[in-house]
Scaffold this active site. Structure first.
Site, PDB file in Angstrom:
ATOM      1  N   SER A  62       0.816  -1.223   0.000  1.00  0.00           N
ATOM      2  CA  SER A  62       0.000   0.000   0.000  1.00  0.00           C
ATOM      3  C   SER A  62       0.847   1.269   0.000  1.00  0.00           C
ATOM      4  O   SER A  62       0.514   2.245  -0.675  1.00  0.00           O
ATOM      5  CB  SER A  62      -0.944   0.003   1.203  1.00  0.00           C
ATOM      6  OG  SER A  62      -1.811  -1.100   1.113  1.00  0.00           O
ATOM      7  N   ARG A 153      16.688 -14.415   9.849  1.00  0.00           N
ATOM      8  CA  ARG A 153      15.282 -14.003  10.001  1.00  0.00           C
ATOM      9  C   ARG A 153      14.618 -13.753   8.658  1.00  0.00           C
ATOM     10  O   ARG A 153      13.523 -14.228   8.403  1.00  0.00           O
ATOM     11  CB  ARG A 153      15.193 -12.736  10.855  1.00  0.00           C
ATOM     12  CG  ARG A 153      14.889 -13.048  12.304  1.00  0.00           C
ATOM     13  CD  ARG A 153      14.958 -11.820  13.154  1.00  0.00           C
ATOM     14  NE  ARG A 153      13.792 -10.964  12.989  1.00  0.00           N
ATOM     15  CZ  ARG A 153      13.279 -10.249  13.970  1.00  0.00           C
ATOM     16  NH1 ARG A 153      13.800 -10.315  15.179  1.00  0.00           N
ATOM     17  NH2 ARG A 153      12.242  -9.474  13.758  1.00  0.00           N
ATOM     18  N   ARG A 191      17.045  -2.729  18.229  1.00  0.00           N
ATOM     19  CA  ARG A 191      16.430  -1.402  18.055  1.00  0.00           C
ATOM     20  C   ARG A 191      15.657  -0.965  19.299  1.00  0.00           C
ATOM     21  O   ARG A 191      14.905  -0.001  19.251  1.00  0.00           O
ATOM     22  CB  ARG A 191      15.528  -1.384  16.818  1.00  0.00           C
ATOM     23  CG  ARG A 191      14.335  -2.273  16.879  1.00  0.00           C
ATOM     24  CD  ARG A 191      13.420  -2.080  15.678  1.00  0.00           C
ATOM     25  NE  ARG A 191      12.370  -3.092  15.704  1.00  0.00           N
ATOM     26  CZ  ARG A 191      11.656  -3.451  14.653  1.00  0.00           C
ATOM     27  NH1 ARG A 191      11.872  -2.890  13.488  1.00  0.00           N
ATOM     28  NH2 ARG A 191      10.722  -4.362  14.761  1.00  0.00           N
ATOM     29  N   ARG A 260      17.996  -0.179   5.433  1.00  0.00           N
ATOM     30  CA  ARG A 260      16.838   0.090   6.290  1.00  0.00           C
ATOM     31  C   ARG A 260      17.339   0.667   7.615  1.00  0.00           C
ATOM     32  O   ARG A 260      18.161   0.051   8.288  1.00  0.00           O
ATOM     33  CB  ARG A 260      16.038  -1.193   6.516  1.00  0.00           C
ATOM     34  CG  ARG A 260      14.812  -0.943   7.375  1.00  0.00           C
ATOM     35  CD  ARG A 260      13.830  -2.067   7.310  1.00  0.00           C
ATOM     36  NE  ARG A 260      13.288  -2.357   8.630  1.00  0.00           N
ATOM     37  CZ  ARG A 260      12.381  -3.275   8.872  1.00  0.00           C
ATOM     38  NH1 ARG A 260      11.910  -4.009   7.883  1.00  0.00           N
ATOM     39  NH2 ARG A 260      11.937  -3.479  10.091  1.00  0.00           N
ATOM     40  N   PRO A 261      16.829   1.825   7.998  1.00  0.00           N
ATOM     41  CA  PRO A 261      17.420   2.558   9.122  1.00  0.00           C
ATOM     42  C   PRO A 261      17.200   1.966  10.511  1.00  0.00           C
ATOM     43  O   PRO A 261      18.089   2.035  11.351  1.00  0.00           O
ATOM     44  CB  PRO A 261      16.747   3.936   9.051  1.00  0.00           C
ATOM     45  CG  PRO A 261      16.102   4.007   7.716  1.00  0.00           C
ATOM     46  CD  PRO A 261      15.802   2.607   7.304  1.00  0.00           C
ATOM     47  N   ARG A 263      17.216  -0.660  12.359  1.00  0.00           N
ATOM     48  CA  ARG A 263      18.114  -1.545  13.107  1.00  0.00           C
ATOM     49  C   ARG A 263      19.594  -1.214  12.882  1.00  0.00           C
ATOM     50  O   ARG A 263      20.465  -1.993  13.236  1.00  0.00           O
ATOM     51  CB  ARG A 263      17.832  -3.005  12.756  1.00  0.00           C
ATOM     52  CG  ARG A 263      16.486  -3.487  13.288  1.00  0.00           C
ATOM     53  CD  ARG A 263      16.298  -4.985  13.101  1.00  0.00           C
ATOM     54  NE  ARG A 263      15.024  -5.438  13.632  1.00  0.00           N
ATOM     55  CZ  ARG A 263      14.785  -5.722  14.909  1.00  0.00           C
ATOM     56  NH1 ARG A 263      15.749  -5.582  15.811  1.00  0.00           N
ATOM     57  NH2 ARG A 263      13.596  -6.145  15.299  1.00  0.00           N
ATOM     58  N   ASP A 400      -8.279  -5.314   0.917  1.00  0.00           N
ATOM     59  CA  ASP A 400      -6.955  -5.608   1.463  1.00  0.00           C
ATOM     60  C   ASP A 400      -7.028  -6.085   2.906  1.00  0.00           C
ATOM     61  O   ASP A 400      -6.509  -7.144   3.246  1.00  0.00           O
ATOM     62  CB  ASP A 400      -6.059  -4.369   1.378  1.00  0.00           C
ATOM     63  CG  ASP A 400      -4.620  -4.708   1.762  1.00  0.00           C
ATOM     64  OD1 ASP A 400      -4.104  -5.728   1.255  1.00  0.00           O
ATOM     65  OD2 ASP A 400      -4.012  -3.983   2.555  1.00  0.00           O
ATOM     66  N   HIS A 404      -6.311  -9.920   4.120  1.00  0.00           N
ATOM     67  CA  HIS A 404      -5.215 -10.324   5.018  1.00  0.00           C
ATOM     68  C   HIS A 404      -5.656 -11.343   6.070  1.00  0.00           C
ATOM     69  O   HIS A 404      -4.820 -12.005   6.667  1.00  0.00           O
ATOM     70  CB  HIS A 404      -4.625  -9.095   5.731  1.00  0.00           C
ATOM     71  CG  HIS A 404      -3.647  -8.331   4.905  1.00  0.00           C
ATOM     72  ND1 HIS A 404      -2.569  -8.917   4.276  1.00  0.00           N
ATOM     73  CD2 HIS A 404      -3.572  -7.012   4.590  1.00  0.00           C
ATOM     74  CE1 HIS A 404      -1.884  -7.995   3.621  1.00  0.00           C
ATOM     75  NE2 HIS A 404      -2.480  -6.830   3.789  1.00  0.00           N
ATOM     76  N   HIS A 442      -2.519  -2.525  -5.261  1.00  0.00           N
ATOM     77  CA  HIS A 442      -1.841  -3.826  -5.378  1.00  0.00           C
ATOM     78  C   HIS A 442      -2.914  -4.890  -5.253  1.00  0.00           C
ATOM     79  O   HIS A 442      -4.057  -4.592  -4.912  1.00  0.00           O
ATOM     80  CB  HIS A 442      -0.779  -4.009  -4.268  1.00  0.00           C
ATOM     81  CG  HIS A 442      -1.348  -3.893  -2.885  1.00  0.00           C
ATOM     82  ND1 HIS A 442      -2.067  -4.910  -2.281  1.00  0.00           N
ATOM     83  CD2 HIS A 442      -1.349  -2.868  -1.999  1.00  0.00           C
ATOM     84  CE1 HIS A 442      -2.472  -4.513  -1.088  1.00  0.00           C
ATOM     85  NE2 HIS A 442      -2.057  -3.270  -0.892  1.00  0.00           N
TER      86      HIS A 442
END
Length: 509
Positions: A62, A153, A191, A260-261, A263, A400, A404, A442
């Site tokens: 989304s 992970r 984090r 990706r910030p 972590r 959506d 889910h 989507h």
């Protein structure tokens, strides 16, 4: 006199597929949408992979969908942007990365490459590390050391050996680089301010203290014997002649290659902040580069790929041209029709009104598949009767959010609800001689079975989405479009020239 509004209805998660099994979209009783498809021009749009700036074959979502629709151009996500810059060659001229190179040259110091050694593509990508090693080789940097964080992970729990061997073979072939430390991401990429974890990783990287091994693979295998999978590998130092191969020291260069910030912030602060109270440590004088902006408040950091400001998004451009617009959705998708649609800007544009309808308070939306679509519709019909708006952006969350849950009958009901609402809105728009465009960001509820296992599928899909053009004077639409083509199409209907920043093209033939 009534305005002729251009209304965009985004049916969130409403994709298209020829498969019938698990297809709540085709199974639903939807007389209004069926009638529109019979009577009005329609086409299909790409809403996943490269069409929306994601890697090929990656399902849309989304945030990305609304970003692309609102921007009127493909907005490349960090993973794709960096990968593309490596293949285009711009990566090797990157100003921030070359500052790290120049510093190591000038001081005859070490280049340290930190990050998650994984092809997972969520926090980092092993190919980006290969790009950095290649850059170091091209610029003739001799001392290059990798501090490899192990994943487990975003990829299989015990798959790190494959990636360690992959990068070691690459470094041997290219003739530069060695692994100096390994740490499970549990320690390196916390984090939640669990500084005792971060400190163990810091100790290995900066002080050369921790578990010891003669090679990265040896350290990993020792961890496996202790029943610790990749994520939980204790920070370990690789020795050469009994001493740590490398540790971060004054005047060294560091590149943290996670994109990706969330972590990557804590370890960055621990190594590089001048003032730090997580645990006791010395302050170092480093040239420190982060792949993307981890936090705008970080000091003494160079950013290789800073955030892009998107100029002349649809909302901003329509506003500059003195037009009035409305954004309306229920809570679940409100940020999408406002913040994301406006290119990541929170402030409304001048002349942009917003209506938020609270989403129902239920544990899961299969319990109330209609959600609050009827309230959204009633409120929109009221607003349309004010004859104030030139453009309306609306999102129906149902296909959506109910998709889910994986509950097929509920998803069908969700589609039927939305169909009813679309019917009412289309009638009102036609009555005002306006235009209604119906699309999705989507896919989701058109594919609710995992065809390989037969189990319910709750994820998004890579299927195309519809684009329907409803007006009293509809023109033919072309094939081969993508979400970025919607904004230029709407501008054409509003008699506004497309701004140069928009690289999408109108879908009207």
């Amino acid at each position: 006199m009534s305005k002729k509004p251009v209304v965009l209805m985004i049916l969130d998660g409403f994709g298209l597929t020829n498969k019938v099994d698990g297809n709540a979209v085709s199974a639903a009783n939807k007389p209004n949408l069926d009638n529109i498809l019979k009577k009005y021009p329609h086409t299909q749009l790409g809403a996943s992979g490269m069409d929306v700036g994601l890697p090929e074959g990656q399902m849309g979502n989304s945030e990305v969908g609304h970003l692309n629709i609102g921007a009127g151009r493909i907005v490349y996500q960090a993973l794709t942007k960096i990968t593309k810059s490596i293949s285009d060659g711009d990566f090797f001229e990157n100003v921030a990365l070359n500052k790290a190179i120049e510093n190591a040259k000038k001081n005859n110091s070490t280049l340290h490459l930190l990050g998650l050694l994984s092809p997972g593509g969520v926090h980092s990508h092993i190919d980006h590390l290969k790009g950095l090693i290649k850059l170091a080789k091209e610029k003739d940097i001799k001392k290059v050391y990798i501090h490899a964080f192990l994943d487990g992970r975003d990829v299989a729990p015990s798959s790190a050996k494959e990636y360690i061997e992959d990068i070691e073979i690459y470094m041997q072939e290219i003739g530069v680089g060695e692994i100096a430390t390994i740490s499970g991401r549990y320690y390196a990429m916390d984090r939640d301010k669990r500084w005792e974890r971060v400190q163990l990783c810091y100790n290995a990287i900066v002080l050369g203290k921790g578990e010891e091994a003669n090679s990265a693979v040896e350290g990993l295998e020792k961890s496996y014997r202790d029943n610790k999978t990749d994520e939980f590998v204790l920070p370990s130092v690789v020795l050469k002649e009994g001493k740590p191969k490398a540790k971060i020291e004054n005047k060294d260069s560091v590149v943290f290659f996670n994109f990706r910030p969330d972590r990557a912030r804590e370890l960055t602060r621990a190594i590089n902040d001048k003032v730090f109270d997580g645990f006791e440590r010395e302050t170092l004088d480093l040239t420190y580069v982060t792949m993307t902006e981890y936090d705008s408040t970080l000091e003494n950091v160079e950013v290789a790929f800073p955030p892009e400001h998107l100029n002349n998004t649809l909302g901003e451009y329509v506003s500059k041209n003195g037009k009035k617009q409305l954004r309306i959705a229920e809570t679940e998708k409100y940020a999408h029709v406002t913040f994301f649609f406006n290119g990541g800007v929170e402030e409304p544009n001048e002349g942009e009104d917003r209506v938020l309808i609270p989403s129902p308070k239920v544990a899961t939306y299969d319990m109330q598949p209609e959600m609050n679509a009827y309230e959204v519709t009633d409120k929109l019909l009221e607003r349309l009767d004010e004859d104030k708006y030139d453009m309306v952006i609306l999102n129906f969350a149902n296909p959506d959010m109910v998709g889910h849950t994986g509950v097929f009958e509920a998803a069908k009901k969700a589609i039927e609800t939305v169909d009813e609402c679309v019917g009412k809105i289309v009638n009102k728009v036609l009555e005002k001689d306006g235009t209604a465009f119906i699309t999705a960001d989507h896919g989701n509820s058109e594919e609710m079975i995992d065809y390989s296992t037969g189990k319910p599928m709750t994820a998004h899909t890579t299927n195309p989405v519809p684009f329907m053009y409803v007006s009293n004077d509809s023109k033919e639409l072309r094939e081969g479009g993508k979400l970025a083509d919607i904004a230029p199409t709407m501008l054409q209907l509003m008699n506004l020239p497309k701004p140069s920043e928009m690289t999408g093209n109108s879908l009207i033939k």
